[in-house]
Design a protein around this motif. Structure first.
Motif, PDB file in Angstrom:
ATOM      1  N   ALA A   1      38.408  44.533  53.307  1.00 33.94           N
ATOM      2  CA  ALA A   1      38.631  45.151  52.001  1.00 33.94           C
ATOM      3  C   ALA A   1      38.278  44.154  50.906  1.00 33.94           C
ATOM      4  O   ALA A   1      38.735  43.013  50.926  1.00 33.94           O
ATOM      5  CB  ALA A   1      40.081  45.604  51.868  1.00 33.94           C
ATOM      6  N   ILE A   2      37.464  44.598  49.946  1.00 35.58           N
ATOM      7  CA  ILE A   2      37.015  43.746  48.861  1.00 35.58           C
ATOM      8  C   ILE A   2      37.630  44.235  47.543  1.00 35.58           C
ATOM      9  O   ILE A   2      37.953  45.418  47.417  1.00 35.58           O
ATOM     10  CB  ILE A   2      35.476  43.723  48.765  1.00 35.58           C
ATOM     11  CG1 ILE A   2      34.920  45.114  48.396  1.00 35.58           C
ATOM     12  CG2 ILE A   2      34.874  43.248  50.091  1.00 35.58           C
ATOM     13  CD1 ILE A   2      33.419  45.153  48.200  1.00 35.58           C
ATOM     14  N   GLU A   3      37.811  43.326  46.599  1.00 31.07           N
ATOM     15  CA  GLU A   3      38.319  43.728  45.291  1.00 31.07           C
ATOM     16  C   GLU A   3      37.201  44.188  44.369  1.00 31.07           C
ATOM     17  O   GLU A   3      37.425  44.986  43.465  1.00 31.07           O
ATOM     18  CB  GLU A   3      39.090  42.573  44.630  1.00 31.07           C
ATOM     19  CG  GLU A   3      40.443  42.337  45.247  1.00 31.07           C
ATOM     20  CD  GLU A   3      41.284  41.337  44.469  1.00 31.07           C
ATOM     21  OE1 GLU A   3      42.471  41.211  44.794  1.00 31.07           O
ATOM     22  OE2 GLU A   3      40.767  40.670  43.544  1.00 31.07           O
ATOM     23  N   HIS A   4      35.995  43.652  44.589  1.00 32.12           N
ATOM     24  CA  HIS A   4      34.846  44.078  43.778  1.00 32.12           C
ATOM     25  C   HIS A   4      33.569  43.804  44.560  1.00 32.12           C
ATOM     26  O   HIS A   4      33.584  43.101  45.567  1.00 32.12           O
ATOM     27  CB  HIS A   4      34.829  43.364  42.421  1.00 32.12           C
ATOM     28  CG  HIS A   4      34.395  41.938  42.491  1.00 32.12           C
ATOM     29  ND1 HIS A   4      33.376  41.429  41.743  1.00 32.12           N
ATOM     30  CD2 HIS A   4      34.849  40.907  43.247  1.00 32.12           C
ATOM     31  CE1 HIS A   4      33.219  40.147  42.007  1.00 32.12           C
ATOM     32  NE2 HIS A   4      34.100  39.804  42.910  1.00 32.12           N
ATOM     33  N   ALA A   5      32.477  44.411  44.089  1.00 32.63           N
ATOM     34  CA  ALA A   5      31.180  44.249  44.739  1.00 32.63           C
ATOM     35  C   ALA A   5      30.285  43.403  43.835  1.00 32.63           C
ATOM     36  O   ALA A   5      29.685  43.915  42.890  1.00 32.63           O
ATOM     37  CB  ALA A   5      30.554  45.608  44.984  1.00 32.63           C
ATOM     38  N   PRO A   6      30.196  42.103  44.092  1.00 34.22           N
ATOM     39  CA  PRO A   6      29.393  41.229  43.240  1.00 34.22           C
ATOM     40  C   PRO A   6      27.899  41.475  43.431  1.00 34.22           C
ATOM     41  O   PRO A   6      27.471  42.122  44.388  1.00 34.22           O
ATOM     42  CB  PRO A   6      29.787  39.823  43.708  1.00 34.22           C
ATOM     43  CG  PRO A   6      30.196  40.014  45.128  1.00 34.22           C
ATOM     44  CD  PRO A   6      30.820  41.376  45.200  1.00 34.22           C
ATOM     45  N   ALA A   7      27.111  40.928  42.526  1.00 37.00           N
ATOM     46  CA  ALA A   7      25.653  41.080  42.600  1.00 37.00           C
ATOM     47  C   ALA A   7      25.107  40.559  43.922  1.00 37.00           C
ATOM     48  O   ALA A   7      24.139  41.104  44.460  1.00 37.00           O
ATOM     49  CB  ALA A   7      25.003  40.355  41.421  1.00 37.00           C
ATOM     50  N   ALA A   8      25.729  39.514  44.472  1.00 34.07           N
ATOM     51  CA  ALA A   8      25.262  38.960  45.745  1.00 34.07           C
ATOM     52  C   ALA A   8      25.327  39.999  46.855  1.00 34.07           C
ATOM     53  O   ALA A   8      24.475  40.022  47.751  1.00 34.07           O
ATOM     54  CB  ALA A   8      26.100  37.734  46.114  1.00 34.07           C
ATOM     55  N   LEU A   9      26.335  40.859  46.822  1.00 31.03           N
ATOM     56  CA  LEU A   9      26.452  41.911  47.826  1.00 31.03           C
ATOM     57  C   LEU A   9      25.461  43.032  47.528  1.00 31.03           C
ATOM     58  O   LEU A   9      24.813  43.557  48.444  1.00 31.03           O
ATOM     59  CB  LEU A   9      27.883  42.447  47.846  1.00 31.03           C
ATOM     60  CG  LEU A   9      28.229  43.491  48.902  1.00 31.03           C
ATOM     61  CD1 LEU A   9      27.963  42.967  50.306  1.00 31.03           C
ATOM     62  CD2 LEU A   9      29.687  43.923  48.768  1.00 31.03           C
TER      63      LEU A   9
END
Length: 199
Positions: free
Chosen positions: A135-143
């Motif tokens: 589970a992630i809190e946000h989806a950064p540009a790297a993802l």
């Protein structure tokens, strides 16, 4: 050291019980998903001391500090991913290769990388399907850059403090995430939102 319960456990029977009592009762009925989860030996992906309870509906701590998600979480992810034979797939792991093993015969190719490797990835390759095993809190540009322009993302998303299964699509350099249902996926701290100032 393998515990005494693991020595006497019939793992094939445990996999059948997992399918009947955890997956089907959670609404997971896709034949390909049930076949893979009934075939891949989950006990091979946990520390020896955890083999005796590796088919229980619970997350299992791994030796490197990662977590193996409960069986229904992986079943839900696979059903929502709808893997295709033509898909190139990336699994961002939480310390285990179990989810990648489930996917391997269902798609064209599977690669794995840790969350740290996903942040540092410099390659130009992107993937038709990306699964984040946590589970992630946000989806950064790297993802986002790992997902092909018309590709899909399946992940857990911490939504108002609770992990929810989320589907994502890439739009330009951003990922649009849609939370769809609660899921018991362990949090991946590498994808926590940066902490800001507070007074």
């Amino acid at each position: 050291m393998i515990d005494s319960a693991a020595r006497t456990l019939d793992f094939a029977a445990a996999r059948r019980a997992m399918i009947d009592s955890q997956l089907r009762t959670s609404g997971i009925n896709d034949p390909a998903v049930l076949d893979r989860m009934g075939t891949v030996p989950r006990e091979d992906f946990v520390p020896p001391a955890a083999r005796g309870y590796c088919y229980m509906d619970r997350a299992i701590p791994l030796e490197d500090g990662g977590m193996l998600a409960p069986p229904p979480a992986h079943g839900m992810m696979l059903e929502e991913a709808r893997p295709k034979k033509t898909d190139s797939v990336l699994v961002v792991t939480n310390g285990s290769a179990y989810l990648a093993a489930l996917l391997r015969p269902l798609v064209a190719s599977v690669e794995t990388m840790s969350a740290a490797e996903a942040f540092e990835y410099k390659g130009r390759k992107s993937f038709d399907l990306v699964l984040v095993d946590g589970a992630i809190e946000h989806a950064p540009a790297a993802l986002a850059k790992l997902v092909a322009e018309d590709g899909r993302l399946v992940t857990g998303l911490v939504d108002r403090g609770l992990p929810r299964l989320a589907l994502g699509r890439r739009s330009g350099k951003e990922l649009a995430l849609l939370p769809i249902q609660d899921i018991a996926l362990p949090r991946l701290p590498a994808f926590d939102k940066p902490k800001g100032w507070s007074f």
